[in-house]
Design a protein around this motif. Structure first.
Motif, PDB file in Angstrom:
ATOM      1  N   ASP A 395       0.912  -1.235  -0.068  1.00  0.00           N
ATOM      2  CA  ASP A 395       0.154  -0.037  -0.160  1.00  0.00           C
ATOM      3  C   ASP A 395       0.859   1.151   0.038  1.00  0.00           C
ATOM      4  O   ASP A 395       0.562   2.131   0.789  1.00  0.00           O
ATOM      5  N   GLY A 396       1.875   1.385  -1.096  1.00  0.00           N
ATOM      6  CA  GLY A 396       2.705   2.428  -0.942  1.00  0.00           C
ATOM      7  C   GLY A 396       3.654   2.849   0.129  1.00  0.00           C
ATOM      8  O   GLY A 396       4.199   3.575   0.021  1.00  0.00           O
ATOM      9  N   GLY A 397       3.834   1.668   0.966  1.00  0.00           N
ATOM     10  CA  GLY A 397       4.731   1.735   2.186  1.00  0.00           C
ATOM     11  C   GLY A 397       3.915   2.038   3.347  1.00  0.00           C
ATOM     12  O   GLY A 397       4.546   1.840   4.563  1.00  0.00           O
ATOM     13  N   LYS A 398       2.798   2.430   3.346  1.00  0.00           N
ATOM     14  CA  LYS A 398       1.958   2.582   4.403  1.00  0.00           C
ATOM     15  C   LYS A 398       1.658   1.352   5.570  1.00  0.00           C
ATOM     16  O   LYS A 398       1.729   1.576   6.769  1.00  0.00           O
ATOM     17  N   ASP A 399       1.716   0.163   4.758  1.00  0.00           N
ATOM     18  CA  ASP A 399       1.650  -0.938   5.664  1.00  0.00           C
ATOM     19  C   ASP A 399       3.067  -1.853   5.688  1.00  0.00           C
ATOM     20  O   ASP A 399       2.948  -3.147   5.811  1.00  0.00           O
ATOM     21  N   GLY A 400       4.090  -1.119   5.407  1.00  0.00           N
ATOM     22  CA  GLY A 400       5.388  -1.597   5.492  1.00  0.00           C
ATOM     23  C   GLY A 400       5.950  -2.217   4.108  1.00  0.00           C
ATOM     24  O   GLY A 400       5.505  -1.803   2.915  1.00  0.00           O
ATOM     25  N   TYR A 401       6.883  -3.162   4.302  1.00  0.00           N
ATOM     26  CA  TYR A 401       7.313  -3.879   2.987  1.00  0.00           C
ATOM     27  C   TYR A 401       7.408  -5.300   3.172  1.00  0.00           C
ATOM     28  O   TYR A 401       7.652  -5.845   4.323  1.00  0.00           O
ATOM     29  N   SER A 402       7.530  -6.126   2.023  1.00  0.00           N
ATOM     30  CA  SER A 402       7.326  -7.346   1.775  1.00  0.00           C
ATOM     31  C   SER A 402       8.827  -7.785   1.161  1.00  0.00           C
ATOM     32  O   SER A 402       9.353  -6.985   0.102  1.00  0.00           O
ATOM     33  N   TRP A 403       9.579  -8.657   1.907  1.00  0.00           N
ATOM     34  CA  TRP A 403      11.012  -9.003   1.571  1.00  0.00           C
ATOM     35  C   TRP A 403      10.805 -10.301   0.553  1.00  0.00           C
ATOM     36  O   TRP A 403      10.676 -11.193   0.725  1.00  0.00           O
ATOM     37  N   VAL A 404      11.378  -9.916  -0.656  1.00  0.00           N
ATOM     38  CA  VAL A 404      11.070 -10.678  -1.926  1.00  0.00           C
ATOM     39  C   VAL A 404      12.348 -11.556  -2.113  1.00  0.00           C
ATOM     40  O   VAL A 404      12.329 -12.861  -2.191  1.00  0.00           O
ATOM     41  N   HIS A 405      13.524 -10.847  -1.917  1.00  0.00           N
ATOM     42  CA  HIS A 405      14.934 -11.475  -2.269  1.00  0.00           C
ATOM     43  C   HIS A 405      16.061 -10.874  -1.208  1.00  0.00           C
ATOM     44  O   HIS A 405      16.048  -9.714  -1.475  1.00  0.00           O
ATOM     45  N   ILE A 406      16.855 -11.718  -0.937  1.00  0.00           N
ATOM     46  CA  ILE A 406      17.884 -11.348  -0.025  1.00  0.00           C
ATOM     47  C   ILE A 406      19.215 -11.898  -0.646  1.00  0.00           C
ATOM     48  O   ILE A 406      19.290 -13.248  -0.726  1.00  0.00           O
ATOM     49  N   HIS A 407      20.274 -11.215  -0.992  1.00  0.00           N
ATOM     50  CA  HIS A 407      21.524 -11.668  -1.522  1.00  0.00           C
ATOM     51  C   HIS A 407      22.638 -11.076  -0.689  1.00  0.00           C
ATOM     52  O   HIS A 407      22.829  -9.852  -0.440  1.00  0.00           O
ATOM     53  N   GLN A 408      23.473 -12.030  -0.141  1.00  0.00           N
ATOM     54  CA  GLN A 408      24.611 -11.848   0.760  1.00  0.00           C
ATOM     55  C   GLN A 408      26.062 -12.083   0.233  1.00  0.00           C
ATOM     56  O   GLN A 408      25.992 -13.565  -0.239  1.00  0.00           O
ATOM     57  N   THR A 409      26.780 -11.428   0.356  1.00  0.00           N
ATOM     58  CA  THR A 409      28.432 -11.642   0.267  1.00  0.00           C
ATOM     59  C   THR A 409      29.175 -11.336   1.302  1.00  0.00           C
ATOM     60  O   THR A 409      29.031 -10.301   1.865  1.00  0.00           O
ATOM     61  N   TRP A 410      30.075 -12.126   1.801  1.00  0.00           N
ATOM     62  CA  TRP A 410      30.962 -11.684   3.004  1.00  0.00           C
ATOM     63  C   TRP A 410      32.052 -10.486   2.514  1.00  0.00           C
ATOM     64  O   TRP A 410      32.280 -10.319   1.373  1.00  0.00           O
ATOM     65  N   LEU A 411      32.027  -9.680   3.454  1.00  0.00           N
ATOM     66  CA  LEU A 411      32.932  -8.703   3.249  1.00  0.00           C
ATOM     67  C   LEU A 411      34.438  -9.271   3.487  1.00  0.00           C
ATOM     68  O   LEU A 411      34.507  -9.866   4.232  1.00  0.00           O
ATOM     69  N   LYS A 412      35.140  -8.958   2.542  1.00  0.00           N
ATOM     70  CA  LYS A 412      36.756  -9.363   2.560  1.00  0.00           C
ATOM     71  C   LYS A 412      37.117  -9.511   3.976  1.00  0.00           C
ATOM     72  O   LYS A 412      37.230  -8.467   4.692  1.00  0.00           O
ATOM     73  N   GLY A 413      37.574 -10.665   4.288  1.00  0.00           N
ATOM     74  CA  GLY A 413      38.187 -10.459   5.745  1.00  0.00           C
ATOM     75  C   GLY A 413      37.301 -10.800   6.891  1.00  0.00           C
ATOM     76  O   GLY A 413      37.693 -10.548   8.159  1.00  0.00           O
ATOM     77  N   CYS A 414      36.012 -10.603   6.682  1.00  0.00           N
ATOM     78  CA  CYS A 414      35.035 -10.412   7.690  1.00  0.00           C
ATOM     79  C   CYS A 414      33.985 -11.563   7.681  1.00  0.00           C
ATOM     80  O   CYS A 414      33.061 -11.574   8.232  1.00  0.00           O
ATOM     81  N   SER A 415      34.507 -12.626   7.220  1.00  0.00           N
ATOM     82  CA  SER A 415      33.447 -13.897   7.200  1.00  0.00           C
ATOM     83  C   SER A 415      33.487 -14.577   8.681  1.00  0.00           C
ATOM     84  O   SER A 415      34.356 -14.462   9.418  1.00  0.00           O
ATOM     85  N   ALA A 416      32.364 -15.327   8.862  1.00  0.00           N
ATOM     86  CA  ALA A 416      32.284 -15.855  10.194  1.00  0.00           C
ATOM     87  C   ALA A 416      32.879 -17.354  10.157  1.00  0.00           C
ATOM     88  O   ALA A 416      32.912 -18.034   9.043  1.00  0.00           O
ATOM     89  N   ALA A 417      33.560 -17.500  11.253  1.00  0.00           N
ATOM     90  CA  ALA A 417      34.284 -18.882  11.349  1.00  0.00           C
ATOM     91  C   ALA A 417      33.421 -20.177  11.380  1.00  0.00           C
ATOM     92  O   ALA A 417      33.754 -21.102  10.703  1.00  0.00           O
ATOM     93  N   ASP A 418      32.275 -19.825  11.787  1.00  0.00           N
ATOM     94  CA  ASP A 418      31.328 -20.799  11.745  1.00  0.00           C
ATOM     95  C   ASP A 418      29.996 -20.335  10.999  1.00  0.00           C
ATOM     96  O   ASP A 418      29.246 -19.484  11.376  1.00  0.00           O
ATOM     97  N   GLU A 419      29.955 -20.824   9.541  1.00  0.00           N
ATOM     98  CA  GLU A 419      28.969 -20.109   8.799  1.00  0.00           C
ATOM     99  C   GLU A 419      27.600 -20.329   9.177  1.00  0.00           C
ATOM    100  O   GLU A 419      26.650 -19.721   8.781  1.00  0.00           O
ATOM    101  N   SER A 420      27.342 -21.509   9.817  1.00  0.00           N
ATOM    102  CA  SER A 420      26.042 -21.813  10.161  1.00  0.00           C
ATOM    103  C   SER A 420      25.393 -20.890  11.178  1.00  0.00           C
ATOM    104  O   SER A 420      24.271 -20.856  11.207  1.00  0.00           O
ATOM    105  N   SER A 421      26.103 -20.050  11.839  1.00  0.00           N
ATOM    106  CA  SER A 421      25.718 -19.374  12.878  1.00  0.00           C
ATOM    107  C   SER A 421      25.274 -17.794  12.252  1.00  0.00           C
ATOM    108  O   SER A 421      24.415 -17.179  12.903  1.00  0.00           O
ATOM    109  N   TRP A 422      25.490 -17.784  10.914  1.00  0.00           N
ATOM    110  CA  TRP A 422      24.961 -16.663  10.310  1.00  0.00           C
ATOM    111  C   TRP A 422      23.554 -17.144   9.488  1.00  0.00           C
ATOM    112  O   TRP A 422      23.612 -17.600   8.378  1.00  0.00           O
ATOM    113  N   LEU A 423      22.259 -16.347  10.156  1.00  0.00           N
ATOM    114  CA  LEU A 423      21.082 -16.918   9.577  1.00  0.00           C
ATOM    115  C   LEU A 423      20.413 -15.973   8.553  1.00  0.00           C
ATOM    116  O   LEU A 423      20.366 -16.489   7.511  1.00  0.00           O
ATOM    117  N   LEU A 424      20.676 -14.963   9.028  1.00  0.00           N
ATOM    118  CA  LEU A 424      19.832 -13.647   8.039  1.00  0.00           C
ATOM    119  C   LEU A 424      20.804 -12.660   7.830  1.00  0.00           C
ATOM    120  O   LEU A 424      20.267 -11.414   7.647  1.00  0.00           O
TER     121      LEU A 424
END
Length: 424
Positions: A395-424
């Motif tokens: 509704d033009g943002g009045k009711d918030g937003y729907s998250w359709v797609h999320i794409h993530q890439t590790w920042l160089k030198g900043c990845s998690a030691a245990d990648e399973s702990s990174w959920l979203l």
């Protein structure tokens, strides 16, 4: 400064140590509160400037220690270096301006005649700054004698004493205030003079910031005696400068509200977002709100478990998917199920989430592509990724937003030691 095509609604120019950054705040709560406020409400149309006495070396060290945002402009070495953007591109025009009546070799030669001066580390000696430590009791006497000697050698210098120990020698045209004046002149010439500018500081080398015309000023509650004395002698009747009652970044937030410069309630201070008006809410607010929920969920701070899950399912598109930094593709439905099982897994542990450099572009009717940096702070350190999200406005943002797609890439030198702990 090219990020904005029109004048900034607000430009904040802030010192770092004991102003934006509270070294007594081990959890960095006030800094994280400011981060959330800035990314949710200001990043899209305002400018953030860090003005520090630190050299580039020490500035970068501080960035590794504290959850700091990336500023649009960085002023370092007590106003002798100005750089732009993440790449910290130097302002060559400023460097050329400072070369007038300045000779670093002559400064080193004359200061060597004062045994009271103890040279600071080599990293703090810059092209247009020579820095020393000096005992407070001897500072005034040394400053007067040194000024006379350098003047006789044909140099036009500025000597700044701050923090009760630091003595910096700069070209007369340098300093935090002069650097700010230079930036404002440059922005004005481009037709981009900020609607409002707020300068924030705590020590003697910040005093110049408050002398620039039409600039609001925030002296944080923990401001040092030298700055308060300067204010009492030079600006006590200036209604545009206040001594905040809150420390550091919390004092900056307080000052934004005092002068009515824009929103001053940090999303971190909001416990029930359902009561917030979403009218004209920017995508940045949605991003900050989402990851605050994520942080609170894992810290077991969401009181109503089932309602929390329902809220999450309401904003995650049923056919949407996530590209994890590891490269694994997951449906957003599966992410919800995984998050359900991780409720409170960080309870009693260090765990904070903040976002940085939120930028958005409308790519269709009601559709927004948002890019930002997401950082998680835990007992294991800080991990960061670059995130791109596709949002559909309800509704033009009045009711918030729907998250359709999320794409993530590790920042160089900043990845998690245990990648399973990174959920979203």
């Amino acid at each position: 400064m090219d990020r904005l095509s029109s004048p900034a609604r607000l430009m904040i120019v802030s010192d770092l140590d004991h102003t934006m950054v509270d070294h007594h705040d081990k959890e960095n709560i006030s800094l994280l509160r400011f981060n959330a406020l800035w990314e949710a409400n200001y990043r899209h149309d305002s400018l953030l400037v860090f003005s520090t006495g630190r050299s580039p070396t020490l500035y970068k060290e501080l960035r590794k220690e504290k959850p700091m945002l990336n500023p649009d402009i960085t002023i370092m070495s007590v106003g002798t270096e100005i750089t732009y953007g993440d790449a910290m591109v130097p302002d060559n025009g400023w460097e050329q301006f400072l070369n007038q009546k300045w000779d670093k070799d002559v400064v080193r030669e004359e200061t060597s005649k004062f045994p009271e001066l103890k040279l600071q580390a080599e990293t703090e000696q810059r092209a247009h700054k020579v820095s020393f430590y000096v005992d407070k009791a001897k500072a005034q006497e040394v400053t007067k004698a040194l000024s006379e000697r350098l003047a006789k050698r044909g140099l036009d210098v500025k000597i700044i004493y701050s923090g009760g120990v630091d003595l910096d020698i700069l070209p007369q045209g340098a300093g935090k205030g002069q650097a700010l004046a230079y930036l404002l002149k440059k922005l004005t010439s481009e037709g981009k003079k900020p609607t409002n500018t707020l300068a924030c500081g705590d020590s003697g080398n910040d005093a110049e910031l408050f002398t620039i015309p039409e600039v609001y000023g925030c002296m944080v509650s923990n401001a040092q005696e030298e700055l308060l004395q300067w204010h009492a002698e030079n600006a006590k009747n200036n209604p545009n400068i206040i001594h905040a009652t809150e420390r550091c970044a919390a004092g900056i937030i307080q000052t934004i509200g005092h002068f009515k410069l824009g929103p001053n309630i940090s999303p971190r201070d909001i416990t029930d977002f359902s009561k917030c008006s979403l009218e004209n809410a920017q995508p940045g607010f949605e991003i900050v709100k989402f990851y605050l929920f994520y942080e609170r969920w894992r810290r077991a701070e969401i009181v109503n478990f089932e309602q929390g899950i329902q809220n999450l399912e309401d904003i995650l598109h049923p056919s949407g998917f996530l590209v994890h930094p590891s490269g694994v593709i997951r449906s957003l439905y599966d992410c919800t199920s995984e998050l359900r099982n991780c409720y409170g897994d960080k309870n009693g542990k260090q765990f904070r989430v903040f976002v940085d450099r939120v930028s958005s572009a409308q790519v269709g009717h009601g559709s927004w592509l948002v890019k930002f940096y997401k950082c998680e702070i835990s007992d294991e350190g800080q991990t960061s990724s670059i995130v791109t999200v596709l949002l559909n406005a309800k509704d033009g943002g009045k009711d918030g937003y729907s998250w359709v797609h999320i794409h993530q890439t590790w920042l160089k030198g900043c990845s998690a030691a245990d990648e399973s702990s990174w959920l979203l």
